[in-house]
Write an enzyme that holds these catalytic residues in place. Structure first.
Site, short mmCIF file in Angstrom:
data_model
loop_
_atom_site.label_atom_id
_atom_site.label_comp_id
_atom_site.label_asym_id
_atom_site.label_seq_id
_atom_site.Cartn_x
_atom_site.Cartn_y
_atom_site.Cartn_z
N ASN A 1 0.78 -1.23 0.00
CA ASN A 1 0.00 0.00 0.00
C ASN A 1 0.82 1.29 0.00
O ASN A 1 0.26 2.37 0.09
CB ASN A 1 -0.97 0.01 1.19
CG ASN A 1 -2.01 -1.07 1.05
OD1 ASN A 1 -2.43 -1.40 -0.05
ND2 ASN A 1 -2.43 -1.63 2.16
N CYS A 2 2.11 1.20 -0.13
CA CYS A 2 2.98 2.37 -0.15
C CYS A 2 2.85 3.10 -1.49
O CYS A 2 2.94 2.47 -2.55
CB CYS A 2 4.42 1.92 0.08
SG CYS A 2 5.66 3.18 -0.21
N ASP A 3 2.64 4.41 -1.46
CA ASP A 3 2.49 5.18 -2.69
C ASP A 3 3.72 5.12 -3.59
O ASP A 3 3.60 5.01 -4.80
CB ASP A 3 2.18 6.65 -2.37
CG ASP A 3 0.77 6.84 -1.82
OD1 ASP A 3 -0.09 5.95 -2.04
OD2 ASP A 3 0.52 7.86 -1.17
N MET B 1 5.84 2.70 -3.74
CA MET B 1 5.85 1.35 -4.32
C MET B 1 4.91 1.29 -5.51
O MET B 1 5.24 0.70 -6.55
CB MET B 1 5.40 0.31 -3.28
CG MET B 1 6.42 -0.02 -2.24
SD MET B 1 7.91 -0.78 -2.90
CE MET B 1 7.26 -2.17 -3.79
N LYS B 2 3.74 1.87 -5.37
CA LYS B 2 2.77 1.87 -6.47
C LYS B 2 3.34 2.55 -7.70
O LYS B 2 3.19 2.07 -8.82
CB LYS B 2 1.46 2.53 -6.03
CG LYS B 2 0.69 1.72 -5.02
CD LYS B 2 -0.54 2.47 -4.51
CE LYS B 2 -1.25 1.70 -3.41
NZ LYS B 2 -2.36 2.44 -2.82
#
Length: 116
Positions: free
Chosen positions: A10-12, A14-15
């Site tokens: 859920n890390c931005d 990472m996305k």
């Protein structure tokens, strides 16, 4: 070429990194160290390659919530212990490709790694 990207689902950041890889046609295995864990060998290798100061995410809320005793007098060994206990303290993403690691996400750096 085997590409593995380590981080938290859920890390931005990472996305963004995973979207970049996908948009550029690069297949990467995703390792969520929050659910799958991380071992000492990986952390030691990353610290050796990039320095524990880079691997440890001091800007994140998990690190900031530590008491002063845990945050003081940090060494590589102490940092690795903290990251093993709470993988959210590992800076993300960690990208392994062709025996090299890259920590954090910057599109231009990924482009240079993959010749894009």
């Amino acid at each position: 070429m085997t590409v593995v990207i380590y981080g938290i689902k859920n890390c931005d950041t990472m996305k963004k990194a995973r979207s970049w890889l996908e948009a550029n046609g690069i297949e990467a295995e995703f390792h969520d160290y929050k659910t799958q864990g991380i071992d000492r060998d990986h952390l030691e290798a990353w610290c050796k390659a990039a320095g524990w100061e880079t691997v440890l995410n001091r800007a994140g809320t998990t690190f900031k919530k530590l008491d002063d005793a845990q945050k003081s007098d940090l060494t590589q060994e102490k940092a690795i212990g903290l990251m093993l206990e709470q993988p959210s303290m590992i800076k993300r993403p960690v990208l392994e490709s062709e025996g090299k690691i890259t920590i954090g996400f910057k599109p231009d750096i990924y482009a240079s790694i993959f010749g894009r």
